[in-house]
Enzyme design. Structure first.
Site, short mmCIF file in Angstrom:
data_model
loop_
_atom_site.label_atom_id
_atom_site.label_comp_id
_atom_site.label_asym_id
_atom_site.label_seq_id
_atom_site.Cartn_x
_atom_site.Cartn_y
_atom_site.Cartn_z
N HIS A 51 32.67 38.15 32.39
CA HIS A 51 33.85 37.63 31.37
C HIS A 51 33.77 36.10 31.54
O HIS A 51 34.31 35.31 30.63
CB HIS A 51 35.20 38.15 31.63
N ASP A 81 31.75 43.80 35.34
CA ASP A 81 32.40 42.39 35.29
C ASP A 81 31.50 41.68 36.33
O ASP A 81 31.79 40.69 36.96
CB ASP A 81 33.90 42.22 35.57
N SER A 160 38.27 33.23 38.69
CA SER A 160 37.08 34.34 38.53
C SER A 160 35.66 33.94 38.71
O SER A 160 35.43 33.09 38.21
CB SER A 160 37.17 34.52 36.99
#
Length: 305
Positions: A51, A81, A160
């Site tokens: 993402h 992911d 992230s």
């Protein structure tokens, strides 16, 4: 022992991990946003979240020492992911990757990333919980990422794709979500994700087999435990019409206890068997149905996303 000594020991662990990992974690910048990435190989590969890069193919990475340059996305897998990048920069040696399956609740963990674009930021905490699940969606398919690590190490936007490390500096997770104050989630590094990363590096994608089942873990009663030696099974909640499992006669309410002799106790135990080598291969499901144990033979197709 003085009151200061435990704090000194804790600080020593965190500073040692930070010293080892900070040079190996980069900030990632694309047209759609920013995140972090961890050096994966000596050939210029880095791992981040799918993402973080979305559908873009290029961007810039920057390290805490000021080194920066372009990267290309060589593979992404929204259903885990995870994504792999490659750069021609002269990178430090790759980080050491551990095994999240060895973690315990309460284990010390250290997060390294670039929250809010601040390269080389370090926070520490503990494993708050294990075995969490997190939904992930591709263009046409969705699944659960299993065995997600929950931590109270402070994570913020930009973390992230960064590293979650154990007390020895081994990367055991890729930080993926901020679920609330004091609640961060990380994709585990284990046998399944290692296989995914290998496929992304070598092939640029992950091929998965498809059965067409929605399942939930459920305990077996004592009678079936005594008969099968298993305590857990997967209850079939839904069978997709026209799917391989549906065409083979699997029904909602069936209890799956094994696939090709491998015990099934959670969604990951099924998902980790549904990779490229299972596509089109004769697959035997051992099913508890009512008072009977039956074997159902099916041929998984390829999951199209």
């Amino acid at each position: 022992m003085s009151e200061q000594e435990p704090l000194d020991a804790y600080s020593q662990v965190v500073t040692d991990v930070a010293r080892r990992l900070t040079p190996r974690v980069a900030s990632v910048h694309t047209d759609r946003g920013a995140g972090s990435a961890v050096v994966l190989s000596a050939e210029g590969h880095l791992v981040t979240n799918a993402h973080v890069v979305g559908r873009v193919d290029r961007g810039q990475v920057a390290f805490a020492d000021g080194t920066s340059g372009p990267f290309a996305v060589i593979g992404r897998d929204p259903l885990s992911d995870l994504a792999v990048l490659r750069t021609r920069l002269d990178l430090p040696d790759p980080a050491e990757f551990g095994d999240a399956d060895r973690l315990l609740v309460g284990s010390l963990v250290v997060a390294v990333g670039s929250p809010l674009g601040l390269e080389g930021s370090v926070t520490a905490g503990v494993v708050s919980a294990l075995g969490r699940s997190m939904p992930a969606r591709g263009r046409t398919a969705s699944r659960l990422i299993e065995d997600v690590i929950q931590t109270d190490a402070a994570l913020n936007p930009g973390n992230s794709g960064g590293a979650l490390a154990d007390s020895h500096g081994r990367v055991i997770g890729i930080n993926t979500a901020v679920a609330g104050i004091g609640l961060g989630l990380a994709v585990p590094i284990n046998a399944t994700t290692r296989r995914i990363l290998h496929s992304l590096r070598e092939d640029g994608r992950v091929r998965r087999a498809y059965l067409g089942l929605v399942t939930v873990p459920t305990p077996l009663d004592d009678r079936w435990t005594a008969r099968t030696g298993k305590r857990q099974a997967l209850r079939v909640a839904e069978v997709v019409t026209g799917s391989p499992a549906g065409e083979s006669g699997v029904r909602p309410g069936d209890l799956l206890i094994a696939i090709n002799g491998h015990p099934l106790a959670d969604a990951q135990s099924l998902q980790k068997l549904m990779f490229e080598d299972a596509i089109g291969r004769r697959t035997e499901l051992t099913v508890l149905r009512g008072e009977a144990m039956v074997d159902v033979v099916t041929l998984p197709t390829e999951l199209v996303d």
